[in-house]
Motif scaffolding. Structure first.
Motif, mmCIF file in Angstrom:
data_model
loop_
_atom_site.group_PDB
_atom_site.id
_atom_site.type_symbol
_atom_site.label_atom_id
_atom_site.label_comp_id
_atom_site.label_asym_id
_atom_site.label_seq_id
_atom_site.Cartn_x
_atom_site.Cartn_y
_atom_site.Cartn_z
ATOM 1 N N SER A 1 8.982 26.549 -1.213
ATOM 2 C CA SER A 1 10.131 26.376 -0.321
ATOM 3 C C SER A 1 9.823 25.419 0.821
ATOM 4 C CB SER A 1 10.569 27.739 0.235
ATOM 5 O OG SER A 1 9.466 28.406 0.826
ATOM 6 N N ASP A 2 8.569 25.409 1.312
ATOM 7 C CA ASP A 2 8.187 24.515 2.404
ATOM 8 C C ASP A 2 6.668 24.355 2.375
ATOM 9 O OD1 ASP A 2 7.848 23.036 4.666
ATOM 10 O OD2 ASP A 2 8.957 24.391 6.001
ATOM 11 N N THR A 3 6.193 23.149 2.111
ATOM 12 C CA THR A 3 4.747 22.926 2.011
ATOM 13 C C THR A 3 4.035 23.012 3.363
ATOM 14 O OG1 THR A 3 5.099 20.526 2.170
ATOM 15 C CG2 THR A 3 4.961 21.484 -0.052
ATOM 16 N N THR A 4 4.797 22.977 4.473
ATOM 17 C CA THR A 4 4.127 23.086 5.778
ATOM 18 C C THR A 4 3.575 24.498 6.006
ATOM 19 O OG1 THR A 4 6.239 23.617 6.868
ATOM 20 C CG2 THR A 4 5.574 21.294 6.780
ATOM 21 N N ASN A 5 4.022 25.457 5.232
ATOM 22 C CA ASN A 5 3.506 26.821 5.346
ATOM 23 C C ASN A 5 2.285 27.076 4.458
ATOM 24 O OD1 ASN A 5 5.529 27.640 7.183
ATOM 25 N ND2 ASN A 5 6.974 27.979 5.495
ATOM 26 N N GLY B 1 4.460 16.781 -0.788
ATOM 27 C CA GLY B 1 5.835 16.428 -0.487
ATOM 28 C C GLY B 1 6.473 17.544 0.337
ATOM 29 N N LYS B 2 7.753 17.436 0.574
ATOM 30 C CA LYS B 2 8.426 18.454 1.380
ATOM 31 C C LYS B 2 8.409 19.813 0.673
ATOM 32 C CE LYS B 2 12.764 19.569 3.715
ATOM 33 N NZ LYS B 2 12.072 19.954 4.958
ATOM 34 N N THR B 3 8.638 19.785 -0.634
ATOM 35 C CA THR B 3 8.647 21.038 -1.396
ATOM 36 C C THR B 3 7.716 21.004 -2.613
ATOM 37 O OG1 THR B 3 10.552 20.298 -2.707
ATOM 38 C CG2 THR B 3 11.007 21.567 -0.695
ATOM 39 N N ILE B 4 7.371 19.827 -3.088
ATOM 40 C CA ILE B 4 6.520 19.699 -4.277
ATOM 41 C C ILE B 4 5.073 19.497 -3.839
ATOM 42 C CG2 ILE B 4 6.049 18.375 -6.361
ATOM 43 C CD1 ILE B 4 8.991 17.692 -6.510
ATOM 44 N N MET B 5 4.182 20.300 -4.398
ATOM 45 C CA MET B 5 2.778 20.234 -4.016
ATOM 46 C C MET B 5 2.048 19.146 -4.794
ATOM 47 S SD MET B 5 1.658 24.217 -3.458
ATOM 48 C CE MET B 5 0.075 23.660 -2.829
#
Length: 240
Positions: free
Chosen positions: A220-224, A120-124
């Motif tokens: 904070s941000d799963t894209t990282n 998700g956006k913040t939840i892994m």
């Protein structure tokens, strides 16, 4: 001993006593040698040593039998009493667990990242294909679901690229606080000059969890998140 009878011819008949000649050079049977006192004392010791060696060999034979039966492929006794997910395969009570797999004695879960994961956006989220381990615990909606109340060691490790800031936390959802989550562990990192270097964050602690509680990992941000290898990102819990 020789027996001789002597008579004289031409003389008057007379009765003479018999003459016996004893041969003193006859061989006599040898007398068996007497045992010395030292040899007589050694006999009980030898008997005791033989008895001890026999008992030791008997014990080794029994131990070998126990070891043989211990490492024999188990039959119906090795079947799991409850469902367990190992390596993406459900091992239930109707399927025997391989002899090399030791069934956990308490609830345990260990999840990793994988190519099938969509965060998700913040939840892994966590993979159900990259060798997950689930025993007396469930995984639903990106959360581990507790099935047995008790004290658990909860942990998570993530790999990420440095940015201005990065948060890594584990949260608890419980029926006692509807609509709210309780933060259990939190790690924050702030960088004034981000260099896109790779960093790691590890969280771990012991908590009392109740039945149907859910725990999940938030960043904070799963894209990282770095996803080169599944073992770089892990999440799990086990009862202590």
């Amino acid at each position: 001993m020789k027996h001789l009878s002597v008579s004289i011819v031409g003389m008057s008949t007379a009765v003479y006593p018999s003459v016996y000649v004893v041969d003193t050079h006859a061989n006599r049977p040898p007398v068996p040698p007497r045992l010395s006192q030292k040899a007589q004392r050694a006999r009980p010791v030898q008997t005791l040593l033989i008895l001890l060696v026999s008992l030791a060999l008997f014990g080794m034979a029994i131990e070998a039998c126990f070891i043989y039966h211990l490492y024999q492929p188990a039959g119906s006794d090795t079947s799991a009493s409850s469902s367990m997910l190992i390596g993406g395969k459900d091992v239930s009570s109707t399927t025997d667990i391989p002899s090399l797999v030791i069934p956990p004695s308490k609830p345990v879960a260990h999840l990793t990242d994988g190519s099938d994961v969509v965060h998700g956006k913040t939840i892994m989220a966590w993979s159900m294909e990259a060798d997950p381990l689930l025993h007396e615990m469930d995984y639903k909606n990106q959360s581990l679901i507790i099935q047995k109340e008790g004290y658990y060691y909860v942990y998570s490790k993530v790999s990420f690229l440095d940015t201005d800031f990065f948060n890594h936390s584990i949260h608890r959802k419980t029926e006692r606080y509807v609509g709210k989550s309780i933060p259990l562990l939190l790690s924050k990192k702030h960088t004034d000059k981000p260099r896109k270097n790779r960093s790691n964050s590890y969280l771990g602690g012991v908590f009392h969890l109740t039945e149907n509680d859910g725990i999940y990992v938030e960043v904070s941000d799963t894209t990282n998140i770095v996803k080169h290898k599944p073992i770089e990102n892990v999440f799990g819990a086990y009862m202590i």
